[in-house]
Design a protein around this motif. Sequence first.
Motif, PDB file in Angstrom:
ATOM      1  N   MET A   1       0.829  -1.209   0.000  1.00  0.00           N
ATOM      2  CA  MET A   1       0.000   0.000   0.000  1.00  0.00           C
ATOM      3  C   MET A   1       0.865   1.260   0.000  1.00  0.00           C
ATOM      4  SD  MET A   1      -2.928  -1.229   2.714  1.00  0.00           S
ATOM      5  CE  MET A   1      -3.652   0.409   2.801  1.00  0.00           C
ATOM      6  N   VAL A   2       1.939   1.233   0.813  1.00  0.00           N
ATOM      7  CA  VAL A   2       2.848   2.385   0.841  1.00  0.00           C
ATOM      8  C   VAL A   2       3.517   2.559  -0.521  1.00  0.00           C
ATOM      9  CG1 VAL A   2       4.929   3.328   1.902  1.00  0.00           C
ATOM     10  CG2 VAL A   2       3.234   2.175   3.326  1.00  0.00           C
ATOM     11  N   ARG A   3       3.933   1.442  -1.123  1.00  0.00           N
ATOM     12  CA  ARG A   3       4.579   1.530  -2.439  1.00  0.00           C
ATOM     13  C   ARG A   3       3.635   2.117  -3.480  1.00  0.00           C
ATOM     14  NH1 ARG A   3       6.261   2.840  -6.206  1.00  0.00           N
ATOM     15  NH2 ARG A   3       7.751   1.955  -7.688  1.00  0.00           N
ATOM     16  N   GLU A   4       2.365   1.720  -3.443  1.00  0.00           N
ATOM     17  CA  GLU A   4       1.387   2.282  -4.372  1.00  0.00           C
ATOM     18  C   GLU A   4       1.162   3.754  -4.104  1.00  0.00           C
ATOM     19  OE1 GLU A   4      -2.002  -0.154  -3.817  1.00  0.00           O
ATOM     20  OE2 GLU A   4      -1.211  -1.850  -4.995  1.00  0.00           O
ATOM     21  N   GLU A   5       1.250   4.159  -2.841  1.00  0.00           N
ATOM     22  CA  GLU A   5       1.073   5.571  -2.493  1.00  0.00           C
ATOM     23  C   GLU A   5       2.239   6.410  -3.008  1.00  0.00           C
ATOM     24  OE1 GLU A   5      -0.311   8.118   1.472  1.00  0.00           O
ATOM     25  OE2 GLU A   5       0.687   6.179   1.679  1.00  0.00           O
ATOM     26  N   VAL A   6       3.451   5.852  -2.962  1.00  0.00           N
ATOM     27  CA  VAL A   6       4.618   6.572  -3.492  1.00  0.00           C
ATOM     28  C   VAL A   6       4.538   6.669  -5.005  1.00  0.00           C
ATOM     29  CG1 VAL A   6       7.134   6.528  -3.704  1.00  0.00           C
ATOM     30  CG2 VAL A   6       6.059   5.859  -1.555  1.00  0.00           C
ATOM     31  N   GLY A   7       4.153   5.577  -5.662  1.00  0.00           N
ATOM     32  CA  GLY A   7       4.036   5.590  -7.114  1.00  0.00           C
ATOM     33  C   GLY A   7       5.377   5.860  -7.785  1.00  0.00           C
ATOM     34  N   ASP A   8       5.375   6.757  -8.781  1.00  0.00           N
ATOM     35  CA  ASP A   8       6.590   7.118  -9.523  1.00  0.00           C
ATOM     36  C   ASP A   8       7.177   8.442  -9.048  1.00  0.00           C
ATOM     37  OD1 ASP A   8       6.371   4.826 -11.074  1.00  0.00           O
ATOM     38  OD2 ASP A   8       5.082   5.822 -12.546  1.00  0.00           O
TER      39      ASP A   8
ATOM     40  N   VAL B   1      16.319  -3.326  -0.085  1.00  0.00           N
ATOM     41  CA  VAL B   1      14.910  -3.088   0.235  1.00  0.00           C
ATOM     42  C   VAL B   1      14.244  -2.267  -0.859  1.00  0.00           C
ATOM     43  CG1 VAL B   1      13.342  -1.931   1.849  1.00  0.00           C
ATOM     44  CG2 VAL B   1      15.240  -3.287   2.734  1.00  0.00           C
ATOM     45  N   LEU B   2      14.919  -1.217  -1.309  1.00  0.00           N
ATOM     46  CA  LEU B   2      14.344  -0.351  -2.345  1.00  0.00           C
ATOM     47  C   LEU B   2      14.172  -1.107  -3.661  1.00  0.00           C
ATOM     48  CD1 LEU B   2      16.305   2.974  -1.670  1.00  0.00           C
ATOM     49  CD2 LEU B   2      14.024   2.347  -0.892  1.00  0.00           C
ATOM     50  N   VAL B   3      15.197  -1.870  -4.065  1.00  0.00           N
ATOM     51  CA  VAL B   3      15.123  -2.615  -5.324  1.00  0.00           C
ATOM     52  C   VAL B   3      14.026  -3.670  -5.268  1.00  0.00           C
ATOM     53  CG1 VAL B   3      16.360  -4.240  -6.807  1.00  0.00           C
ATOM     54  CG2 VAL B   3      17.518  -2.191  -5.957  1.00  0.00           C
ATOM     55  N   HIS B   4      13.892  -4.332  -4.110  1.00  0.00           N
ATOM     56  CA  HIS B   4      12.863  -5.375  -3.961  1.00  0.00           C
ATOM     57  C   HIS B   4      11.470  -4.817  -4.201  1.00  0.00           C
ATOM     58  CE1 HIS B   4      11.034  -9.064  -2.500  1.00  0.00           C
ATOM     59  NE2 HIS B   4      10.266  -8.340  -1.712  1.00  0.00           N
ATOM     60  N   HIS B   5      11.253  -3.554  -3.850  1.00  0.00           N
ATOM     61  CA  HIS B   5       9.936  -2.934  -4.012  1.00  0.00           C
ATOM     62  C   HIS B   5       9.906  -1.963  -5.192  1.00  0.00           C
ATOM     63  CE1 HIS B   5       8.335  -4.607  -0.270  1.00  0.00           C
ATOM     64  NE2 HIS B   5       9.518  -4.368   0.252  1.00  0.00           N
ATOM     65  N   ASP B   6      10.866  -2.125  -6.109  1.00  0.00           N
ATOM     66  CA  ASP B   6      10.899  -1.345  -7.351  1.00  0.00           C
ATOM     67  C   ASP B   6      10.956   0.163  -7.085  1.00  0.00           C
ATOM     68  OD1 ASP B   6      11.017  -1.142 -10.094  1.00  0.00           O
ATOM     69  OD2 ASP B   6       8.844  -1.007 -10.337  1.00  0.00           O
TER      70      ASP B   6
END
Length: 485
Positions: A210-217, A274-279
């Motif tokens: 959910m956090v990753r989707e909130e950050v987006g691009d 961690v960052l690479v794992h979550h793109d």
Amino acid sequence: MGPYQPDMLEYPGTKFGSQNRRFQKKWFQKFYWLEYSPSTNKAYCFYCFLFLNDVNSSNISALVNEGFDNWKRVNQGKTCAFLSHIGSAASSPHTMCERRAENLMRPSQHIDKVMHAQSKEEKEKNRLRLSTSIVAVRWLALQGCAFRGNDESLSSSNRGNFLELMKAFAKMNIEIDEVVLENAPKNAQYIAPEIQKEILHIMANRVRKMVREEVGDKYFCILVDEARDISKREQMAIILRFVNNHGILTERFFAIKSVSDTTSMNLKNEISNVLVHHDLHVKKIRGQGYDGASNMRGAWNGLQALFLKDCPYAYYVHCFAHRLQLTLVSAAKDVSVIWEFFSHLDNIVNIVTSSTKRIAELHTAQRNEIEYMLSIGERDSGSGANQIGNLQRAGATRWSSHYDSVKSLIGMYTATCKVFEVLSDHFPNGRAKAEVRGIYRNMNLENVGGMNFFRKLKFFAQEMKLMCLILIVYIRLDVPVGKLQ
């Protein structure tokens, strides 16, 4: 569809001596299992034709295999060929074949249907059992409670928070009680520590998603700090700071990693993984926030310098909370009255909180004082008001704890004095008794020392917040610590 029973105007005849006999339509009503074949002009037993494997008599063989056409043997009372075929016993071959046919024509009784129904019921029980475990894990995680107990055996009076919560759910709901704990299959209880951890990991991954989707691009900053847990292992917390779709600056706790060592290169590798794992691309980092340790802020080999090599726009900012702490300690270390005051405050807190009996006396004194103040109208009653509390120690790593310590003593000043009054009269140790009396003498408002102490107490409580605000402004203006002193 049942036996084939054609409705014909006239059935073909068969010559028996001087008589011409034929099949009778009324036999269908009397013998419902009977079927007739116009092509062979013969009768058959529908059930036995399908299910009989063992043929023991000529009558049965004729109705099953080549067909029966000896019509003169039908209407002969007890010697009727059709009645002989049925037989009188409940376990006759025809009766057994009829039961098989009836079972075949009841789909709900088929083995696959029965197995499917049992499987569906078992699935529902498993889902309810697993849902109960998920709710228990979620509640304990939300409250920050421990899951395991010292003794989780069936004979234990307290099996730990997780299992006791499952028992509480079972007591409140009969359906849950029927499927959890002792009523669950041994291989599908869903209460093992591995299951609890797996549920927690699934929840954590969903939150991270959910956090990753909130950050987006979008561009983002990273905030990192490390600390030791109770098992003395270094844990690194990673927080993402970004502007969400509504234009609001947002910080989200993203991950916590156990690190083998805290060298700058190892920390960078762990963060990058961690960052690479979550793109999340390092090139999109626009800020770094750490403490002032050399492995973090080092200009050449520090963590911030390593990330700057990969992304020149990832500017480093020394954490304001850490800077405020360092500035307050540095600004106050040469002011003797401050250290003297807090040393005196530490002695008060240590003496009262070092014994459960003294803590109980403090609570009793607070309770009596609150009841008296309420009776004379000096205190207002209400939800959350007039709570019984404890004196708080000032921490060494967070200066704001000094304010909390001062504030707690102001709120319990009268009750604390009563505890010291009792200790100064009844303390068994002579040397310690003298120390307690000295501290109480400085606290007591009836003498000059006590008045000075109380003034300092109120002064520090009022001025510490203002001091912190002023220092925050100075820090943001990058005023050197030496000038603040």
